[in-house]
Design an enzyme around this catalytic site. Structure first.
Site, PDB file in Angstrom:
ATOM      1  CE  LYS A  31      21.914  21.240   1.505  1.00 23.07           C
ATOM      2  NZ  LYS A  31      22.451  21.842   2.705  1.00 23.07           N
TER       3      LYS A  31
ATOM      4  CE  LYS B 287      27.424  26.352  -5.383  1.00 26.48           C
ATOM      5  NZ  LYS B 287      27.790  27.191  -4.030  1.00 26.48           N
TER       6      LYS B 287
ATOM      7  CE  LYS C 205      31.331  22.237   3.948  1.00 29.93           C
ATOM      8  NZ  LYS C 205      30.289  23.357   3.954  1.00 29.93           N
TER       9      LYS C 205
HETATM   10  P1  ADP Z   1      25.943  22.563   2.977  1.00 32.40           P
HETATM   11  O1  ADP Z   1      27.494  22.778   2.897  1.00 32.40           O
HETATM   12  O2  ADP Z   1      25.730  21.092   3.405  1.00 32.40           O
HETATM   13  O3  ADP Z   1      25.360  22.399   1.351  1.00 32.40           O
HETATM   14  P2  ADP Z   1      24.520  24.874   3.394  1.00 32.40           P
HETATM   15  O4  ADP Z   1      25.835  25.590   2.544  1.00 32.40           O
HETATM   16  O5  ADP Z   1      23.438  24.944   3.097  1.00 32.40           O
HETATM   17  O6  ADP Z   1      25.151  23.493   3.803  1.00 32.40           O
HETATM   18  O7  ADP Z   1      25.015  25.643   5.201  1.00 32.40           O
HETATM   19  C1  ADP Z   1      23.880  26.111   5.712  1.00 32.40           C
HETATM   20  C2  ADP Z   1      24.695  26.462   7.227  1.00 32.40           C
HETATM   21  O8  ADP Z   1      25.357  25.336   7.894  1.00 32.40           O
HETATM   22  C3  ADP Z   1      25.606  27.589   6.983  1.00 32.40           C
HETATM   23  O9  ADP Z   1      25.867  28.276   7.992  1.00 32.40           O
HETATM   24  C4  ADP Z   1      27.233  26.760   7.071  1.00 32.40           C
HETATM   25  O10 ADP Z   1      28.258  27.456   7.578  1.00 32.40           O
HETATM   26  C5  ADP Z   1      26.683  25.481   8.130  1.00 32.40           C
HETATM   27  N1  ADP Z   1      27.356  24.436   7.792  1.00 32.40           N
HETATM   28  C6  ADP Z   1      27.263  23.626   6.828  1.00 32.40           C
HETATM   29  N2  ADP Z   1      28.116  22.354   7.030  1.00 32.40           N
HETATM   30  C7  ADP Z   1      28.810  22.626   7.997  1.00 32.40           C
HETATM   31  C8  ADP Z   1      29.953  21.929   8.841  1.00 32.40           C
HETATM   32  N3  ADP Z   1      30.161  20.568   8.260  1.00 32.40           N
HETATM   33  N4  ADP Z   1      30.252  22.331   9.954  1.00 32.40           N
HETATM   34  C9  ADP Z   1      29.775  23.368  10.313  1.00 32.40           C
HETATM   35  N5  ADP Z   1      29.140  24.408   9.879  1.00 32.40           N
HETATM   36  C10 ADP Z   1      28.255  23.864   8.425  1.00 32.40           C
END
Ligand code: ADP
Ligand code: TRP
Length: 331
Positions: free
Chosen positions: A197, A111, A194
């Site tokens: 968002k 971050k 991956k």
């Molecule tokens: P982002 O990565 O979009 O910001 P978050 O950090 O809010 O999403 O993740 C929320 C949950 O979703 C966590 O448990 C994370 O491990 C899971 N997650 C997010 N993106 C993926 C992905 N591409 N594949 C599998 N799990 C994911």
């Protein structure tokens, strides 16, 4: 029965990565464990959302949790900021979280690198707040993706340190947990890495995306000019699309296109069209429920209030006991 706690930051709509990586398993877990699923709105403050965005995002995640099948009668579903006991436990845990260990956390370093102009104390102590989320219900199982393992290790450290300081076995150790045993990584549409968002426009397919939007995103997904040799290894961008197909399509569809790839007869236009249609089928019931639930303000209010009451029952018991252990006494 073991207790499960998991949260998703309220930063907007859920994508297929959130669903297949986390929320889908929440739905299965609620039948077997004492589950607490919450919307992490305290956590989202590190990036300073406007009041309108904050509330809108919390509401969106609540709607999508419900649309995905989390049942408020089975699991406790709540908004983090409705449970002030979490903030109180965070304060206590902060007293024995050390600067050095917080600075060494990988997510903090990431971050800092990404946003050097916004290195606030909330960001530094993010793992302490996450530990409070988990320890407030004395959970032992925490369903999260691989990227969160270090945070779980820190939660164990803070819980154990509290136990040692007060010579008490109060907090159990929480561990990262995946219901289906293997961790899922849902790839994005931009040819690398991956789905997420923060990865840029077009990388993520959202549960609430209309069919036309899904078709457009998939047709624009990064691919190449096609295989030239039989049984050729797939480059990352193509492998990602196949991985997505494995997640959303029937196995026979996946095998059909895999064979066409191996014999160099694949036409990416048809492949992508099929992938888009299967994503639309996979998300359709949720999209319909999202639209339905979003209209029902009364239901949403009931769910949030009921969840807050249940979560506070558990949280206030912990805080009462923690205060006693620490030595706060009423006059
Ligand atoms: P982002 O990565 O979009 O910001 P978050 O950090 O809010 O999403 O993740 C929320 C949950 O979703 C966590 O448990 C994370 O491990 C899971 N997650 C997010 N993106 C993926 C992905 N591409 N594949 C599998 N799990 C994911
Ligand atoms: N840090 C998690 C993420 O970024 C979200 C989260 C906050 C969480 N508190 C939690 C997850 C407690 C599990 C348990 O995905």
């Amino acid at each position: 029965m073991e207790t499960v706690v998991s949260g998703i930051r309220s930063t907007g709509k859920l994508h297929l990565g959130n669903f297949y990586g986390a929320v889908k398993n929440f739905v299965q877990m609620q039948n077997e464990f004492n589950c607490y699923f919450f919307i992490a709105d305290f956590h989202s403050l590190t990036t300073h959302p406007t009041p309108e965005d904050l509330h809108g995002n919390v509401k969106q995640v609540l709607i999508e949790y419900l649309a995905a099948g989390i049942d408020p009668e089975k699991a406790t579903i709540y908004v983090q900021s409705d449970v002030p006991e979490i903030a109180e436990l965070y304060l206590y845990l902060n007293m024995n979280a050390y600067l050095g260990e917080l600075e060494r956390s990988t997510s903090f370093k990431d971050k800092v690198r990404a946003h050097p102009d916004n290195v606030n104390a909330g960001l530094l102590t993010y793992p302490v707040l996450m530990a409070a989320d988990i320890l407030i219900h004395k959970a032992t199982k925490v369903p999260v993706g691989k990227d969160q393992e270090q945070h779980l290790e820190m939660a164990r450290t803070f819980g154990n340190r509290f136990n040692r300081l007060y010579n008490n076995e109060y907090f159990p150790e929480p561990f990262a947990f995946n219901f289906t045993e293997k961790l899922v990584k849902v790839p994005g549409l931009d040819g690398k890495g991956k789905m997420g968002k923060s990865e840029g426009e077009g990388n993520a397919v959202y549960l609430s995306d209309e069919p036309e939007i899904i078709r457009k995103k998939v047709m624009r997904a990064v691919s190449d000019s096609g295989p030239t040799e039989e049984n050729q290894a797939k480059p990352e961008s193509i492998q990602n699309l196949f991985d997505l197909m494995k997640i959303v399509s029937p196995l026979s569809t996946y095998e059909h296109f895999d064979n066409l790839y191996n014999t160099c007869e694949i036409r990416y236009g048809d492949f992508k069209k099929q992938l888009a249609e299967d994503m639309i089928i996979a998300t359709a019931p949720m999209r319909e429920r999202i639209n339905e639930i979003a209209k029902d303000e009364t239901y949403l209010r009931q769910v949030a209030r009921f969840g807050a009451i249940k979560a506070r029952e558990s949280a206030s018991k912990t805080i009462r006991e923690v205060r006693e252990i620490i030595g706060f006494k009423n006059f």
